[in-house]
Structure formats: structure tokens, C-alpha cells
Scaffold this active site. Sequence first.
Site, PDB file in Angstrom:
ATOM      1  N   GLU A 124       0.839  -1.210   0.000  1.00 16.99           N
ATOM      2  CA  GLU A 124       0.000   0.000   0.000  1.00 16.99           C
ATOM      3  C   GLU A 124       0.869   1.254   0.000  1.00 16.99           C
ATOM      4  O   GLU A 124       0.599   2.210  -0.735  1.00 16.99           O
ATOM      5  CB  GLU A 124      -0.936  -0.003   1.226  1.00 16.99           C
ATOM      6  CG  GLU A 124      -1.870   1.198   1.216  1.00 16.99           C
ATOM      7  CD  GLU A 124      -2.742   1.291   2.462  1.00 16.99           C
ATOM      8  OE1 GLU A 124      -3.119   0.235   3.013  1.00 16.99           O
ATOM      9  OE2 GLU A 124      -3.044   2.424   2.878  1.00 16.99           O
ATOM     10  N   CYS A 190      -8.355   3.961   7.783  1.00 15.52           N
ATOM     11  CA  CYS A 190      -9.723   3.749   7.297  1.00 15.52           C
ATOM     12  C   CYS A 190     -10.673   3.403   8.453  1.00 15.52           C
ATOM     13  O   CYS A 190     -10.229   2.993   9.535  1.00 15.52           O
ATOM     14  CB  CYS A 190      -9.753   2.674   6.221  1.00 15.52           C
ATOM     15  SG  CYS A 190      -9.334   1.046   6.843  1.00 15.52           S
TER      16      CYS A 190
END
Length: 291
Positions: A124, A190
Site C-alpha cells: 500500500e 480507514c
Amino acid sequence: MQIHLARSAGFCFGVRRAIKIARDLASSHQAACMLGDLVHNETVIRELEDAGIRKIKRLGPGAKRTLLIRAHGASRRTLALARRHGYALVDATCPMVHEIHRIVRAMDRQGRRVIVIGDRRHDEVLGIIGQIAHRAVIIEDAARIPWKNLRRVRQAAVVVQSTQNLDRVRLIVDRLKTRIADLRFFNTICKPTRMKQEEIKLLPLQNDAMLIIGSRTSANTKRLYEISKALNARTHWIQTPQELDPRWFRNVRALGITAGASTPETTTKDVIAKIREMTGAAPRARRQTGA
Ligand code: SF4
């Protein structure tokens, strides 16, 4: 022994979405492959490979083949290379990761130095820094901030790998603020990760022992384990039911369980079934939120 399963245990929406995209692709019978693991879980990857999606390590000629972009996203260079090799692209990047990409591109265009808090080798993070023309600074922990790379930085923007620990991130950002006059901080952890982290701050205190289920390659599972272990020494991390050790449950009246964002529900169910078999625990595991 009571078993308390965290409400947030298991797949997050981004992983669920990526797996659905992959399964739909497999059932379309197109020749398809994924560059590395779609998500960090061996069981899921095996299932996708069995369904016909080939795992590749690097991009070679790919005409007439479809490349599935994983939930963690990919750098612009990887996407350009895939197109050049003739792959058709199917994007399973999590929308939350796309949002981080959008932010860093905008901040880079504004002339701010982009700082990413995260694991420098994680896909990521590589995807995030691969969105921008200028070199980003990666910070892994507060004790190792590369100050010499930030010496002349007056304006910066900080984003965070979506699964990082909020407390550690705050510490880093506070330190950065002491030296960088104009710092914009985007908390890009998130929502599913935040929910998991909120629960994991309480469950280890409410239970005698804790079990964390997930792959050794999963960053968010590692984070859950670290937080839990710091609060409850009787925390164990397993990937499969076969790793369970009956000694862990001695004198345990309440056992808390959670699972990483890429751990399938079937694995968690199998673990619970095996614990019942070993201990004669209560027939149902209650979903419990620590919050
Ligand atoms: S952990 Fe968060 S960012 Fe990563 S796939 Fe799941 S929802 Fe998306």
C-alpha cells in the site's frame, strides 16, 4: 469458558469488495492474473488460484490477459507498465486507498513534501508513494524520523497507511509539528481499521486471554496483535486452527477473539469450533464490542 468475538472481526468492506471483483472475473473465464497477493491471506489466495486467477511475481508480456489490481492499489509506474505489456486492467483497489492516492497527488501538485506514515515495504505504501512525481518521505516510527531528509521542508502533507495505529501516528505528527511550520495532516486510517482498533483497546482488558486470527503477512493483523499484547500478556496470534495450544486456555474464563481485515469468516468459525472441542467452551460465541 465464554468466547467473546469482536464485532469488527474479519473482512473489511475493501477486502470483501476486492474478493467479489476477483470472483466475478474468475467466473467470466477470461485469462486473468494478479500481481502478488490480492489480499494478505493465504486461504483466500489459494481459493482464487483454484478459481483460475494466476498469481504472478512480475509483469511480462500480457496480451489477451487481464490484470487484477489488488486492494492495496498499485503505483502509476506499475499500471503504465502493465498497459504497455498489453494487459487489460481490472481495478480492485479499495476506495479508501484511492482517496489516499488522490490526496497525495493534490498535495504534491501544490508543492508540499508528501510524508507517508507506514511500513516502507508494504504494497500500500509503495502504491501511495508511486502516485507522485517527487520523492516522498516514509516514516515508520516516532523514534526513527529521518530529520535530515526534512531539514529544508517548510510545507508538508502527512498521510497514513490505512491500517496504522492511531496512537503511534499522533506521536509522529506531534513531533513533525515541532519542526515543520506548515504541516497538513490527513488521517487516512480507514474506518474499519479504526473500529478494530477501538475494540482491541477494550477487549484485552475485558477478557482473561486474547486470540488474534490472521496471516503473518497482514499488516492490520500485526497491529491488532501488538495492541492486544501490550494490554494482555496472554495474547496469541494464529493463522489456522492447527496452531491452537490447549495450554493457552488454562484458567481462562473469558476469551476474546478478533481477526484481521483479510481473514475469512470460515477460518474464524473453524478456530472457534476447535477451541470448543478442546475446552468444552460455551456452544455459541457471542459477538461483543469493546466500545
Ligand atoms: S483495511 Fe481499510 S483500506 Fe484496507 S482494504 Fe480494508 S477498508 Fe480498504
